[in-house]
Design an enzyme around this catalytic site. Structure first.
Site, PDB file in Angstrom:
ATOM      1  N   GLY A  51       1.045  -1.262  -0.129  1.00 24.79           N
ATOM      2  CA  GLY A  51       0.052  -0.117   0.042  1.00 24.79           C
ATOM      3  C   GLY A  51       1.020   1.318   0.019  1.00 24.79           C
ATOM      4  O   GLY A  51       0.658   2.227   0.451  1.00 24.79           O
ATOM      5  N   ALA A  53       1.802   3.562  -2.234  1.00 30.75           N
ATOM      6  CA  ALA A  53       1.608   4.649  -3.008  1.00 30.75           C
ATOM      7  C   ALA A  53       0.494   5.580  -2.456  1.00 30.75           C
ATOM      8  O   ALA A  53       0.034   6.476  -3.035  1.00 30.75           O
ATOM      9  CB  ALA A  53       1.246   4.145  -4.372  1.00 30.75           C
ATOM     10  N   GLY A  54      -0.174   5.015  -1.163  1.00 28.10           N
ATOM     11  CA  GLY A  54      -1.276   5.834  -0.538  1.00 28.10           C
ATOM     12  C   GLY A  54      -0.767   6.842   0.200  1.00 28.10           C
ATOM     13  O   GLY A  54       0.342   7.267   0.283  1.00 28.10           O
ATOM     14  N   ILE A  56      -0.727   7.336   3.561  1.00 32.66           N
ATOM     15  CA  ILE A  56       0.291   6.677   4.509  1.00 32.66           C
ATOM     16  C   ILE A  56       1.483   6.348   3.756  1.00 32.66           C
ATOM     17  O   ILE A  56       2.608   6.500   4.203  1.00 32.66           O
ATOM     18  CB  ILE A  56      -0.281   5.769   5.318  1.00 32.66           C
ATOM     19  N   GLY A  57       1.146   5.331   2.800  1.00 32.30           N
ATOM     20  CA  GLY A  57       2.290   4.536   2.209  1.00 32.30           C
ATOM     21  C   GLY A  57       3.649   5.381   1.752  1.00 32.30           C
ATOM     22  O   GLY A  57       4.660   5.214   1.776  1.00 32.30           O
ATOM     23  N   ARG A 130     -14.755   3.089  11.681  1.00 35.66           N
ATOM     24  CA  ARG A 130     -13.455   2.234  11.309  1.00 35.66           C
ATOM     25  C   ARG A 130     -14.163   0.954  10.670  1.00 35.66           C
ATOM     26  O   ARG A 130     -13.838   0.371   9.752  1.00 35.66           O
ATOM     27  CB  ARG A 130     -12.535   2.116  11.950  1.00 35.66           C
ATOM     28  N   ASN A 137     -11.673  -3.659   3.145  1.00 40.79           N
ATOM     29  CA  ASN A 137     -10.394  -3.966   3.550  1.00 40.79           C
ATOM     30  C   ASN A 137     -10.130  -5.275   4.014  1.00 40.79           C
ATOM     31  O   ASN A 137      -9.018  -5.809   4.107  1.00 40.79           O
ATOM     32  CB  ASN A 137     -10.179  -2.939   4.798  1.00 40.79           C
ATOM     33  N   ASP A 193      -2.492   6.077  18.355  1.00 44.29           N
ATOM     34  CA  ASP A 193      -2.944   6.638  19.626  1.00 44.29           C
ATOM     35  C   ASP A 193      -2.230   6.989  20.876  1.00 44.29           C
ATOM     36  O   ASP A 193      -2.454   7.952  21.539  1.00 44.29           O
ATOM     37  CB  ASP A 193      -3.585   5.259  20.213  1.00 44.29           C
ATOM     38  N   ARG A 196      -0.799  10.582  19.838  1.00 45.54           N
ATOM     39  CA  ARG A 196      -1.639  11.571  20.245  1.00 45.54           C
ATOM     40  C   ARG A 196      -1.907  11.618  21.753  1.00 45.54           C
ATOM     41  O   ARG A 196      -1.867  12.716  22.155  1.00 45.54           O
ATOM     42  CB  ARG A 196      -3.186  11.008  19.671  1.00 45.54           C
ATOM     43  N   HIS A 220      -8.128  -0.386  18.680  1.00 50.31           N
ATOM     44  CA  HIS A 220      -8.122   1.036  17.907  1.00 50.31           C
ATOM     45  C   HIS A 220      -9.185   1.454  17.371  1.00 50.31           C
ATOM     46  O   HIS A 220      -9.325   1.261  16.103  1.00 50.31           O
ATOM     47  CB  HIS A 220      -6.880   0.656  16.950  1.00 50.31           C
TER      48      HIS A 220
END
Ligand SMILES: NC(=O)c1ccc[n+]([C@@H]2O[C@H](COP(=O)([O-])OP(=O)(O)OC[C@H]3O[C@@H](n4cnc5c(N)ncnc54)[C@H](O)[C@@H]3O)[C@@H](O)[C@H]2O)c1
Ligand SMILES: O=C(O)C[C@H](O)C(=O)O
Length: 356
Positions: A51, A53-54, A56-57, A130, A137, A193, A196, A220
């Site tokens: 993943g 190229a996303g 996050i990726g 989520r 997913n 988490d 944060r 999560h």
């Protein structure tokens, strides 16, 4: 109909066509020309990002390319990896980068990897939970984990794709089916988490966030994210109002970002930072460093549930020790009961997806 061998050749042709002049196809993978160090075995670990190229990726790939513990970095996605790979490979750091595009190249992407980080899958939009991501997913995580079981069964897996409370049980079931499940090597990433919690608690206390350590346990998603404010380091106390404010803000941190991004995605940059912090801890553990401890959603006997996030000690085999919760106050005990109720259903949903 196109056979899988033909599909591999077609993608290899397309990939080769898209490559910049100093890149070439090696089998079905993209490598930099004259790239001897990858073959010569520079010291370090081999890491794959699925993943890559996303949202996050990409920043995750960039930060892993900067990590001195990484010698080889494989970037896999179903879109756009030639461009991301070419871009990141220009960074003058030690890791050799290779790109892999599409399902036919998944096995090459995974073979020989020590650590696999998975941020593949769709993110939330405002109004979604989520769990609403499960439909898409769950199947993505299953396919990727089948690849891991086949090509790098000894790799440590860092699973980021949501809903983590269900995708980790899915991965465990896929690995069990393949007969290679080692609970120590499967780690759900809950580091954001903690990141944060450290930030928000530091704000309230007027401290530098780097000096603050907040254990966050459970899972999560929403109420399953349970910050243990009674165990904050350095030791401190909070008023009931501060406890309520901090707990809610930490539990809703993801939603805060989803709403601010207004339909364009969820946390990507802070997540890439958190993912690298966690991956680096895993690599230090694999190297044999002592005393590497982080929170993670893992197979656990700390509660009656089969998976739970707590502090774990990371070592040469992954999560080598799962720590107990420690003393909880009344507020946290009530939170724990709520967290367990929701977690139980999410874990069961993941297990049933594979066992059905
Ligand atoms: N664990 C956490 O704390 C945390 C934090 C933030 C986001 N997330 C989750 O991470 C996931 C990714 O978020 P994002 O913002 O990067 O999303 P994104 O849509 O920007 O990127 C996802 C990438 O996955 C790729 N992808 C889709 N199917 C794939 C497959 N079968 N194989 C390989 N790659 C595939 C896409 O092409 C895309 O490049 C989401 O599920 C999100 O909810 C988790
Ligand atoms: O909130 C989301 O959907 C993404 C992620 O789980 C987060 O906590 O930011």
């Amino acid at each position: 109909m196109e056979s899988s061998a033909e599909a591999t050749q077609r993608i290899a042709r397309i990939s080769a066509h898209l490559l910049p002049p100093n890149f070439q196809m090696e089998g079905s993978s993209i490598v930099k020309r004259g790239d001897c160090r990858a073959k010569g075995g520079a010291p370090g670990f081999k890491v794959a990002i699925l993943g890559a190229a996303g949202g996050i990726g990409q920043p995750l790939a960039m930060l892993m390319k900067m990590n001195p513990l990484v010698s080889v970095l494989h970037l896999y996605d179903v879109v756009n990896t030639p461009g991301v790979t070419a871009d990141i490979s220009h960074m003058d750091t030690g890791a050799v980068v290779r790109g892999f595009l599409g399902q036919p190249q998944l096995e090459n992407a995974l073979t020989g990897m020590d650590l696999v980080i998975i941020p593949a899958g769709v993110p939330r939009k405002p109004g979604m939970t989520r769990d609403d991501l499960f439909k898409i997913n769950a199947g993505i995580v299953r396919t990727l984990c089948e690849g891991i079981a086949k090509c790098c069964p000894k790799a440590v897996v860092n699973l980021i794709s949501n809903p983590v409370n269900s995708t980790v049980p899915i991965a465990a079931e896929v690995f069990k089916k393949a007969g290679m499940y080692d609970p120590k090597r499967l780690l759900g990433v809950t580091m954001l988490d903690v990141v944060r919690a450290n930030t928000f608690v530091a704000e309230v206390l007027g401290l530098d966030p780097r000096e603050v350590d907040v254990p966050v346990v459970g899972g999560h998603a929403g109420v399953t994210i349970l910050p243990l404010l009674s165990q904050v380091k350095p030791p401190c106390s909070f008023t009931p109002e501060e406890t309520e404010y901090l707990t809610n803000r930490i539990q809703d941190g993801g939603t805060e970002v989803v709403q601010a991004k207004a339909g364009t995605g969820s946390a990507t940059l802070s997540m890439a930072y958190a993912a690298v912090k966690f991956a680096d801890a895993c690599l230090r553990g694999l190297r044999g460093d002592a005393g590497v401890v982080e929170c993670s959603f893992v197979a656990s006997e700390v509660t009656e549930l089969p998976f739970f996030a707590t502090k774990v000690r990371l070592g040469r085999n992954g999560a080598e020790e799962v720590y107990q919760l420690g003393p909880l106050n009344e507020y946290e005990r009530i939170g724990l009961e709520k967290a367990k109720k929701e977690l139980e259903a999410s874990i069961q949903k993941g297990v049933s997806f594979i066992r059905k």
